[in-house]
Design a protein around this motif. Structure first.
Motif, short mmCIF file in Angstrom:
data_model
loop_
_atom_site.label_atom_id
_atom_site.label_comp_id
_atom_site.label_asym_id
_atom_site.label_seq_id
_atom_site.Cartn_x
_atom_site.Cartn_y
_atom_site.Cartn_z
N PRO A 184 -9.81 21.39 11.23
CA PRO A 184 -9.36 20.28 10.36
C PRO A 184 -9.32 18.95 11.10
CG PRO A 184 -7.98 22.22 10.03
CD PRO A 184 -8.85 22.51 11.23
N ASP A 185 -9.07 18.99 12.41
CA ASP A 185 -9.04 17.74 13.17
C ASP A 185 -10.43 17.13 13.30
OD1 ASP A 185 -6.34 18.03 13.50
OD2 ASP A 185 -6.47 18.87 15.52
N ILE A 186 -11.44 17.96 13.55
CA ILE A 186 -12.80 17.43 13.69
C ILE A 186 -13.28 16.87 12.35
CG2 ILE A 186 -14.26 19.44 13.19
CD1 ILE A 186 -14.78 17.39 16.31
N LEU A 212 -8.12 15.43 1.16
CA LEU A 212 -8.16 15.99 2.51
C LEU A 212 -6.74 16.15 3.06
CD1 LEU A 212 -9.52 16.88 5.15
CD2 LEU A 212 -9.74 14.46 5.74
N SER A 213 -5.89 15.17 2.82
CA SER A 213 -4.52 15.24 3.30
C SER A 213 -3.78 16.44 2.69
CB SER A 213 -3.78 13.94 2.95
OG SER A 213 -2.44 13.99 3.39
N ARG A 214 -4.01 16.68 1.40
CA ARG A 214 -3.36 17.83 0.74
C ARG A 214 -3.86 19.15 1.31
NH1 ARG A 214 -4.08 14.45 -3.86
NH2 ARG A 214 -6.02 15.51 -4.39
N ILE A 215 -5.16 19.22 1.57
CA ILE A 215 -5.73 20.45 2.13
C ILE A 215 -5.15 20.71 3.52
CG2 ILE A 215 -7.85 21.47 3.05
CD1 ILE A 215 -9.33 20.20 0.70
N ARG A 216 -5.06 19.66 4.33
CA ARG A 216 -4.55 19.84 5.69
C ARG A 216 -3.09 20.26 5.68
NH1 ARG A 216 -6.78 15.54 9.98
NH2 ARG A 216 -5.87 17.17 11.30
N GLU A 217 -2.33 19.83 4.67
CA GLU A 217 -0.94 20.28 4.55
C GLU A 217 -0.86 21.74 4.15
OE1 GLU A 217 0.81 17.67 1.73
OE2 GLU A 217 0.89 15.94 3.10
N THR A 218 -1.85 22.19 3.36
CA THR A 218 -1.85 23.57 2.87
C THR A 218 -2.45 24.54 3.88
OG1 THR A 218 -2.10 22.71 0.62
CG2 THR A 218 -2.57 25.05 0.94
N TYR A 219 -3.42 24.04 4.65
CA TYR A 219 -4.14 24.89 5.60
C TYR A 219 -3.19 25.42 6.67
CZ TYR A 219 -7.46 26.09 9.33
OH TYR A 219 -8.17 26.74 10.33
N VAL A 220 -3.21 26.73 6.85
CA VAL A 220 -2.40 27.38 7.87
C VAL A 220 -3.29 28.34 8.65
CG1 VAL A 220 -0.43 28.87 8.35
CG2 VAL A 220 -0.31 27.22 6.47
N TRP A 221 -3.28 28.19 9.97
CA TRP A 221 -4.07 29.08 10.79
C TRP A 221 -3.43 29.17 12.17
CZ3 TRP A 221 -7.06 32.96 10.51
CH2 TRP A 221 -7.81 33.39 11.62
N ASP A 222 -3.33 30.38 12.67
CA ASP A 222 -2.81 30.60 14.01
C ASP A 222 -3.98 30.51 14.99
OD1 ASP A 222 -1.74 31.41 16.38
OD2 ASP A 222 -0.84 33.25 15.60
N PRO A 223 -4.04 29.50 15.83
CA PRO A 223 -5.18 29.33 16.75
C PRO A 223 -5.41 30.54 17.65
CG PRO A 223 -3.83 27.35 16.71
CD PRO A 223 -3.07 28.39 15.96
N THR A 224 -4.39 31.35 17.86
CA THR A 224 -4.60 32.53 18.71
C THR A 224 -5.52 33.55 18.04
OG1 THR A 224 -2.62 33.62 17.82
CG2 THR A 224 -2.34 32.23 19.78
N ASP A 225 -5.71 33.42 16.74
CA ASP A 225 -6.62 34.32 16.01
C ASP A 225 -8.04 33.76 15.90
OD1 ASP A 225 -4.63 36.19 15.58
OD2 ASP A 225 -3.99 35.27 13.70
N SER A 226 -8.31 32.66 16.59
CA SER A 226 -9.65 32.07 16.53
C SER A 226 -10.67 33.00 17.18
CB SER A 226 -9.66 30.71 17.25
OG SER A 226 -8.80 29.80 16.60
N VAL A 227 -11.92 32.85 16.78
CA VAL A 227 -13.01 33.70 17.27
C VAL A 227 -14.19 32.82 17.69
CG1 VAL A 227 -12.35 35.65 15.80
CG2 VAL A 227 -13.98 33.96 14.96
#
Length: 376
Positions: A184-186, A212-227
């Motif tokens: 989301p940052d990129i 975009l702002s609403r999506i970023r507020e809703t988006y949840v992801w634990d970076p430790t689960d990245s692949v």
């Protein structure tokens, strides 16, 4: 949650030849089918060092020498037509072909880990065999293969969708790529750049910024689960050699949310609900649940805005008489008809501008975007 099932493959013992995007550089855009096929590229064959510019001759000669030693080079073929700033050449040695790629000037968002990720992918048999890399000089020598259209994949679209899902499972099961930036940052950085360019009149993009702002507020992801993720799994970066699929162009590869590659493939290569289900099941190893599908919808919106930013960044690099105040965009059938009738030219700045608007429309409406096959 979308959790990947385990995946394993037999060791890749007899690797085949293959070759060298749109990178995270803000103004970098390359409208090509892929270096391995050289489609939409202009080539000129020579066996003389004059094939490359003087200012880069030493770097390129050193890379070729490191890869092949004193073996005579039969031909060096400049591959032109891209706009990424990279210099690419096809090198023929003892009846085999390779690609030499020298990156252009690094941009502020250039991924510094691309060669590490590419090595991991090559070791897993997913990417071309690497003959030589100099990360400091940003030059690589890799295998080349003549690719066939994805439409020729045996078994047609359903078999291709299944193979694509399995390919993503393979990528995501590799040793993890390095971290770079949260997706989301990129997307947000690229979108902020588009808004700063003055390409559109004040206020025209406000609804997209708010969405975009609403999506970023809703988006949840634990970076430790990245692949491990390719992060640019568009058709031009997927090659079919007549037997199997390969992923090329690893400039954007780093650890990421696993749904980013899935979303990109679905929008570009699974043009029906049935094919989407095939690809998703092949990737996940089971039917996707409601939680997975809900997160996928968010990621698809982010990937659509990202590629809108890529096209519009390219468009913004061309001077305009005045800012655009109109976001209306053609439908996909209308756009394709304009290309076929010659009213729009693939790769032209105005065509990229229109494609950017089409991706913006899909970002808001959730309609299917044009896909990158429309850009070439």
């Amino acid at each position: 949650m979308c959790v990947m099932m385990s995946y394993s493959t037999a060791p890749h013992s007899a690797r085949e030849s293959v070759a060298a995007k749109i990178s995270h550089g803000l103004l970098e855009f390359r409208n090509v089918r892929g270096l391995a096929g050289c489609a939409n590229k202009t080539v000129m064959t020579t066996n003389d060092s004059a094939a490359y510019p003087d200012e880069h001759s030493e770097t390129i000669r050193s890379a070729i020498g490191a890869a092949f030693g004193s073996i005579p080079i039969d031909a060096i073929t400049p591959i032109t037509g891209g706009a990424s700033g990279a210099l690419t050449f096809r090198v023929e040695v003892r009846s085999r072909r390779y690609v030499v790629r020298l990156e252009g000037v690094p941009s502020p968002l250039r991924n510094p880990h691309q060669y590490v990720s590419m090595r991991i992918a090559a070791d897993a048999g997913i990417a071309p065999i690497i003959r030589y890399v100099d990360e400091t000089a940003r030059v690589a020598v890799i295998d080349f293969v003549e690719s066939q259209p994805l439409a020729r994949f045996p078994g047609g679209s359903p078999a291709l969708a299944q193979a694509l899902g399995q390919l993503l499972r393979h990528v995501q099961a590799t040793p993890q790529f390095p971290r770079f930036v949260e997706y989301p940052d990129i997307v947000g950085r690229l979108w902020a750049h588009v808004c700063r360019t003055g390409l559109f009149a004040p206020g025209v993009l406000d609804a997209h910024t708010e969405h975009l702002s609403r999506i970023r507020e809703t988006y949840v992801w634990d970076p430790t689960d990245s692949v491990s993720s390719h992060n640019d799994a568009i058709p031009s970066n997927i090659l079919f050699d007549g037997r199997r699929l390969w992923l090329i162009d690893w400039e954007s590869a780093y650890r990421n949310d696993p749904l980013v590659d899935v979303a990109t493939m679905l929008d570009n290569l699974a043009p029906s609900p049935e094919l989407e289900n095939v690809l998703l099941k092949a990737w996940l190893g089971r039917e996707a649940d409601e939680s997975c599908l809900a997160r996928l919808a968010l990621i698809r919106a982010l990937t659509r805005l990202y590629y809108a930013g890529v096209f519009l960044s390219a468009s913004a690099a061309i001077p305009r008489a005045m800012p655009d105040g109109d976001l209306s965009a053609p439908t996909l059938p209308e756009f394709r008809r304009a290309i076929l009738e010659g009213r729009q030219k693939a790769g032209a700045p105005e065509t990229k501008h229109i494609l950017g608007k089409m991706f913006l429309a899909s970002f808001i409406s959730n309609a299917v975007p044009p896909g990158f096959d429309a850009a070439v």
